[in-house]
Design an enzyme around this catalytic site. Structure first.
Site, PDB file in Angstrom:
ATOM      1  N   ARG A 112       0.836  -1.207   0.000  1.00  0.00           N
ATOM      2  CA  ARG A 112       0.000   0.000   0.000  1.00  0.00           C
ATOM      3  C   ARG A 112       0.870   1.256   0.000  1.00  0.00           C
ATOM      4  NH1 ARG A 112      -4.260   1.146   4.968  1.00  0.00           N
ATOM      5  NH2 ARG A 112      -4.917   3.224   4.383  1.00  0.00           N
ATOM      6  N   SER A 160       5.573   9.949  13.566  1.00  0.00           N
ATOM      7  CA  SER A 160       4.646   8.856  13.227  1.00  0.00           C
ATOM      8  C   SER A 160       4.415   7.933  14.426  1.00  0.00           C
ATOM      9  CB  SER A 160       5.196   8.083  12.025  1.00  0.00           C
ATOM     10  OG  SER A 160       6.537   7.748  12.238  1.00  0.00           O
ATOM     11  N   ASN A 163       1.784   2.049  14.976  1.00  0.00           N
ATOM     12  CA  ASN A 163       0.938   0.992  14.406  1.00  0.00           C
ATOM     13  C   ASN A 163       1.038   0.844  12.891  1.00  0.00           C
ATOM     14  OD1 ASN A 163      -0.440   3.387  13.991  1.00  0.00           O
ATOM     15  ND2 ASN A 163      -2.453   2.468  14.256  1.00  0.00           N
ATOM     16  N   THR A 189       9.210   5.263  18.831  1.00  0.00           N
ATOM     17  CA  THR A 189      10.362   4.486  19.300  1.00  0.00           C
ATOM     18  C   THR A 189      10.171   3.012  18.941  1.00  0.00           C
ATOM     19  OG1 THR A 189      10.879   6.078  20.985  1.00  0.00           O
ATOM     20  CG2 THR A 189      11.643   3.834  21.385  1.00  0.00           C
ATOM     21  N   ASP A 224       9.465  17.674  23.280  1.00  0.00           N
ATOM     22  CA  ASP A 224       9.277  19.127  23.447  1.00  0.00           C
ATOM     23  C   ASP A 224      10.351  19.893  22.672  1.00  0.00           C
ATOM     24  OD1 ASP A 224       7.370  18.277  25.140  1.00  0.00           O
ATOM     25  OD2 ASP A 224       8.115  19.311  26.936  1.00  0.00           O
ATOM     26  N   GLU A 259      -3.429  13.770  12.964  1.00  0.00           N
ATOM     27  CA  GLU A 259      -4.427  12.701  12.967  1.00  0.00           C
ATOM     28  C   GLU A 259      -4.288  11.994  14.302  1.00  0.00           C
ATOM     29  OE1 GLU A 259      -6.639  12.698  10.782  1.00  0.00           O
ATOM     30  OE2 GLU A 259      -5.722  13.754   9.097  1.00  0.00           O
ATOM     31  N   ARG A 292      -5.782   0.183  15.612  1.00  0.00           N
ATOM     32  CA  ARG A 292      -5.905   1.065  14.442  1.00  0.00           C
ATOM     33  C   ARG A 292      -6.767   2.249  14.839  1.00  0.00           C
ATOM     34  NH1 ARG A 292      -9.353  -1.625  11.608  1.00  0.00           N
ATOM     35  NH2 ARG A 292      -9.267  -0.123   9.912  1.00  0.00           N
ATOM     36  N   CYS A 293      -6.355   3.450  14.383  1.00  0.00           N
ATOM     37  CA  CYS A 293      -7.136   4.626  14.757  1.00  0.00           C
ATOM     38  C   CYS A 293      -8.565   4.501  14.265  1.00  0.00           C
ATOM     39  CB  CYS A 293      -6.494   5.888  14.196  1.00  0.00           C
ATOM     40  SG  CYS A 293      -6.344   5.844  12.411  1.00  0.00           S
ATOM     41  N   GLU A 387     -10.901   5.178  24.186  1.00  0.00           N
ATOM     42  CA  GLU A 387     -10.323   4.410  23.070  1.00  0.00           C
ATOM     43  C   GLU A 387      -9.427   3.319  23.643  1.00  0.00           C
ATOM     44  OE1 GLU A 387      -7.045   6.286  20.941  1.00  0.00           O
ATOM     45  OE2 GLU A 387      -7.825   5.510  19.048  1.00  0.00           O
ATOM     46  N   ARG A 447      -9.370   4.062   6.594  1.00  0.00           N
ATOM     47  CA  ARG A 447      -8.737   5.258   6.007  1.00  0.00           C
ATOM     48  C   ARG A 447      -8.761   5.245   4.480  1.00  0.00           C
ATOM     49  NH1 ARG A 447      -2.679   6.030   5.769  1.00  0.00           N
ATOM     50  NH2 ARG A 447      -2.715   4.087   6.947  1.00  0.00           N
TER      51      ARG A 447
HETATM   52  P1  NAP Z   1       1.665   8.279  20.795  1.00  0.00           P
HETATM   53  O1  NAP Z   1       2.100   7.664  22.052  1.00  0.00           O
HETATM   54  O2  NAP Z   1       0.928   9.554  20.856  1.00  0.00           O
HETATM   55  O3  NAP Z   1       3.002   8.446  19.912  1.00  0.00           O
HETATM   56  C1  NAP Z   1       2.959   8.948  18.616  1.00  0.00           C
HETATM   57  C2  NAP Z   1       4.294   9.579  18.281  1.00  0.00           C
HETATM   58  O4  NAP Z   1       4.488  10.732  19.094  1.00  0.00           O
HETATM   59  C3  NAP Z   1       5.509   8.678  18.546  1.00  0.00           C
HETATM   60  O5  NAP Z   1       6.477   8.919  17.585  1.00  0.00           O
HETATM   61  C4  NAP Z   1       5.975   9.169  19.910  1.00  0.00           C
HETATM   62  O6  NAP Z   1       7.323   8.881  20.177  1.00  0.00           O
HETATM   63  C5  NAP Z   1       5.758  10.651  19.742  1.00  0.00           C
HETATM   64  N1  NAP Z   1       5.694  11.394  21.000  1.00  0.00           N
HETATM   65  C6  NAP Z   1       5.407  10.950  22.243  1.00  0.00           C
HETATM   66  N2  NAP Z   1       5.453  11.981  23.118  1.00  0.00           N
HETATM   67  C7  NAP Z   1       5.781  13.079  22.415  1.00  0.00           C
HETATM   68  C8  NAP Z   1       5.966  14.443  22.740  1.00  0.00           C
HETATM   69  N3  NAP Z   1       5.832  14.902  23.993  1.00  0.00           N
HETATM   70  N4  NAP Z   1       6.285  15.317  21.770  1.00  0.00           N
HETATM   71  C9  NAP Z   1       6.419  14.888  20.486  1.00  0.00           C
HETATM   72  N5  NAP Z   1       6.255  13.607  20.110  1.00  0.00           N
HETATM   73  C10 NAP Z   1       5.938  12.719  21.061  1.00  0.00           C
HETATM   74  O7  NAP Z   1       0.765   7.269  19.931  1.00  0.00           O
HETATM   75  P2  NAP Z   1       1.007   5.744  19.585  1.00  0.00           P
HETATM   76  O8  NAP Z   1       0.869   4.942  20.839  1.00  0.00           O
HETATM   77  O9  NAP Z   1       2.264   5.582  18.792  1.00  0.00           O
HETATM   78  O10 NAP Z   1      -0.223   5.452  18.616  1.00  0.00           O
HETATM   79  C11 NAP Z   1      -1.507   5.171  19.104  1.00  0.00           C
HETATM   80  C12 NAP Z   1      -2.398   6.384  19.075  1.00  0.00           C
HETATM   81  O11 NAP Z   1      -2.292   7.012  17.813  1.00  0.00           O
HETATM   82  C13 NAP Z   1      -3.864   6.050  19.209  1.00  0.00           C
HETATM   83  O12 NAP Z   1      -4.490   7.019  20.002  1.00  0.00           O
HETATM   84  C14 NAP Z   1      -4.393   6.116  17.793  1.00  0.00           C
HETATM   85  O13 NAP Z   1      -5.771   6.366  17.681  1.00  0.00           O
HETATM   86  C15 NAP Z   1      -3.571   7.208  17.236  1.00  0.00           C
HETATM   87  N6  NAP Z   1      -3.484   7.086  15.778  1.00  0.00           N
HETATM   88  C16 NAP Z   1      -4.228   7.930  15.029  1.00  0.00           C
HETATM   89  C17 NAP Z   1      -4.199   7.823  13.651  1.00  0.00           C
HETATM   90  C18 NAP Z   1      -5.039   8.720  12.787  1.00  0.00           C
HETATM   91  O14 NAP Z   1      -4.742   8.789  11.587  1.00  0.00           O
HETATM   92  N7  NAP Z   1      -6.037   9.400  13.299  1.00  0.00           N
HETATM   93  C19 NAP Z   1      -3.404   6.860  13.052  1.00  0.00           C
HETATM   94  C20 NAP Z   1      -2.648   6.017  13.864  1.00  0.00           C
HETATM   95  C21 NAP Z   1      -2.694   6.146  15.230  1.00  0.00           C
HETATM   96  P3  NAP Z   1       7.705   7.685  21.185  1.00  0.00           P
HETATM   97  O15 NAP Z   1       7.275   6.435  20.501  1.00  0.00           O
HETATM   98  O16 NAP Z   1       9.151   7.831  21.322  1.00  0.00           O
HETATM   99  O17 NAP Z   1       6.964   7.921  22.455  1.00  0.00           O
HETATM  100  O1  G3H Z   2      -4.306   3.671  12.619  1.00  0.00           O
HETATM  101  C1  G3H Z   2      -4.662   4.506  11.824  1.00  0.00           C
HETATM  102  C2  G3H Z   2      -4.590   4.309  10.382  1.00  0.00           C
HETATM  103  O2  G3H Z   2      -4.515   5.549   9.735  1.00  0.00           O
HETATM  104  C3  G3H Z   2      -5.771   3.499   9.926  1.00  0.00           C
HETATM  105  O3  G3H Z   2      -5.638   3.079   8.623  1.00  0.00           O
HETATM  106  O4  G3H Z   2      -7.984   2.318   8.281  1.00  0.00           O
HETATM  107  O5  G3H Z   2      -6.180   1.637   6.726  1.00  0.00           O
HETATM  108  O6  G3H Z   2      -6.266   0.718   9.043  1.00  0.00           O
HETATM  109  P1  G3H Z   2      -6.564   1.886   8.148  1.00  0.00           P
END
Ligand code: NAP
Ligand code: G3H
Length: 486
Positions: A112, A160, A163, A189, A224, A259, A292-293, A387, A447
């Site tokens: 993809r 990014s 997931n 990370t 930060d 997002e 997945r979001c 969530e 998505r």
């Molecule tokens: P996350 O903990 O928010 O981390 C996302 C990114 O932000 C990682 O690279 C993380 O680095 C970084 N990060 C953490 N603290 C930060 C700070 N203070 N300043 C700047 N960057 C920082 O999210 P995740 O656990 O990876 O992903 C799950 C979440 O993402 C869920 O809530 C999901 O719904 C959401 N999501 C949304 C979408 C969408 O398109 N709407 C798509 C995918 C996921 P580290 O890994 O080093 O902490």
């Molecule tokens: O986790 C968030 C992704 O943007 C969702 O993509 O709907 O193709 O799984 P997807």
């Protein structure tokens, strides 16, 4: 091909200014597999001076890159797509180990992403500006013409989540660079190894030095510093609402594209095709263990068909395969870490304690949570609103479509919703009233395809992604006004 990004002791390097650099900082973060805890690599917790160097390099590179013709920038994306596919098997193995994604989904994420890159290149080559005659505004004549072209924004910081470590990095990098920006990628990370491999793919495709740099380190430590760095011109972030909110609070005058989290509802009306609905709910709610979001995260079903739907969903859940993605093809895999699994268990316990009916699952082995379904979830339960990012789904029974809309809109999130009905008038009635970025009619929330607009409202995001939308978000109009003297 990937040798240069790793040195002995399984330590990874970062791509900065066209070189794979060994961090001078002595601090490394161990990346262990969520599947079996095995060590798969060590990434540098980069020092501030190294981050500063990445920004300097990006700034200098962007000034040259923006004047490279779009067709040449696009060529790099075509090449990167080919190289990515060439190394698909190797990268799939890494992805399975690093984030515990099942093999089929890992492979499809990579293909993809290659499609995404090619479509981005095609789109960029076909985008055009406009000329606006002055005489449509009162008091002006045709001697004034605005020629509107698009300009890159500068240095894009791409952050990014874990997931989709390849796709959600590339879907930031590709539109940004084709628009003439340079990019600093800070991967999650847990997901960094995939992110660094992706950077190597771009490097192999011939991206000039400094146009793509990478930064590794824990977001909680360097986050930060990087988001408030004076060298940032734009931040494209995908991740949790918690982190996204923090970034928007501490940054100033830097445009954001975000997002974030979601609590996507599947609304089921009494005339829905319940087989189709149940299949979509199970695929939408449980694939990759719900990490997945856009996963279906709650079911709002009208009382009249609730019993039947519960039976069908339960039956289809029997087909979900649970286990180790290294050993077999599975849908349900161990969650990314024990903190994530603990959180899902808290939500399960809260729902059980408050009287929800456990229909399937509820059990845990290490970080593996079995697919779980609760019926009769009520609005005082956390599972109705939070969530889980795990394989647990609440069924909330409702009187009618208006009560479904009311509950759907009470959520702080507004990513997507699905509506299952055979009545197009009801589908439009509901779609019109839902406060979300996208409404899917008779399909799970998702998505793709990736050229559709993808956005969240309320706590689910800022701005719009999707190939053309992302290119537009990461560029700005530039108006040159011709004043004719005739
Ligand atoms: P996350 O903990 O928010 O981390 C996302 C990114 O932000 C990682 O690279 C993380 O680095 C970084 N990060 C953490 N603290 C930060 C700070 N203070 N300043 C700047 N960057 C920082 O999210 P995740 O656990 O990876 O992903 C799950 C979440 O993402 C869920 O809530 C999901 O719904 C959401 N999501 C949304 C979408 C969408 O398109 N709407 C798509 C995918 C996921 P580290 O890994 O080093 O902490
Ligand atoms: O986790 C968030 C992704 O943007 C969702 O993509 O709907 O193709 O799984 P997807």
């Amino acid at each position: 091909m990937f040798n240069c990004i790793q040195c002995e002791d399984n330590i990874f390097r970062n791509l900065i200014d066209g070189q794979w650099i060994i961090s001078k900082n002595e601090e490394f973060i161990e990346i262990t597999s969520p599947i079996d805890g095995s060590l798969i690599g060590k990434i540098p917790a980069m020092a501030k001076e190294e981050v500063d160097f990445a920004f300097e390099s990006s700034k200098a590179a962007q000034l040259k890159w923006k004047s490279i013709p779009v067709s040449e920038r696009a060529e790099i994306l075509y090449k990167a797509a080919d190289i990515l596919l060439q190394y698909s098997d190797e990268l799939t193995e890494i992805m399975i180990r690093e984030i515990g994604k099942d093999k089929k989904s890992s492979k499809s994420e990579i293909s993809r992403t290659a499609d995404f890159m090619r479509f981005t290149a095609d789109t960029a080559k076909n985008m055009s500006g406009e000329s606006i005659p002055g005489d449509s505004f009162p008091g002006f004549n045709r001697n004034k013409i605005s020629v509107v072209t698009r300009e890159p924004l500068g240095v894009v910081l791409a952050i990014s989540p874990f997931n989709y470590p390849v796709n959600l990095s590339a879907s930031k990098i590709a539109p940004a660079i084709v628009a003439g920006n340079s990019v600093i990628l800070k991967p999650a990370t847990q997901g960094s190894l995939c992110g660094l491999y992706l950077a190597r793919v771009f490097e192999e495709a011939g991206i000039p030095k400094g146009v793509l740099n990478t930064i590794t380190g824990k977001g909680s430590e360097i986050g930060d510093y990087i988001v408030t760095h004076p060298g940032v011109n734009f931040i494209n972030f995908t991740g949790s609402t918690e982190v996204g909110t923090k970034i928007s609070r501490i940054t100033s005058m830097v445009p954001l594209l975000m997002e974030l989290g979601g609590k996507d509802a599947a609304i089921v009306l009494e005339d829905a095709d319940l087989d189709l609905t149940a299949s979509n709910i199970v695929a939408g709610g449980y694939s990759y263990s719900g990490q997945r979001c856009t996963a279906v995260k709650r079911i709002l079903v009208v009382n009249k068909v609730a019993d039947k739907l519960v039976e069908k969903v339960k039956e289809k859940m029997n087909n979900l395969k649970v286990g180790n993605p290294l050993e077999k093809d599975v849908d349900i895999v161990p969650l990314i870490n024990s903190k994530a699994a603990d959180f899902v268990c808290e939500l399960i316990k809260d729902a059980s304690d408050k009287g929800a009916n456990l229909i399937v699952g509820g059990n845990r082995e290490g970080n593996l949570i079995y697919p779980t379904l609760f019926d009769n979830v009520t609005l005082d339960m956390r599972l109705a609103w939070e969530e889980p990012f795990g394989p647990v789904l609440p069924i909330i029974r409702v009187r009618d479509k208006d009560e479904a809309i009311e509950i759907a809109n009470k959520s702080e999130y507004g990513l997507q919703s699905a509506v299952f009905t055979e009545n197009i008038n009801d589908a439009f009635y509901i779609a019109d009233k839902l406060d979300v970025g996208t409404v899917q009619v008779n399909n799970k929330t998702e998505r793709g395809p990736d050229h559709f607009p993808f956005l969240g409202v309320k706590a689910s995001g800022i701005g719009t992604q999707g190939i053309r939308y992302s290119i537009e978000s990461m560029s700005r109009p530039k108006a040159t006004v011709i004043n004719l003297t005739r």
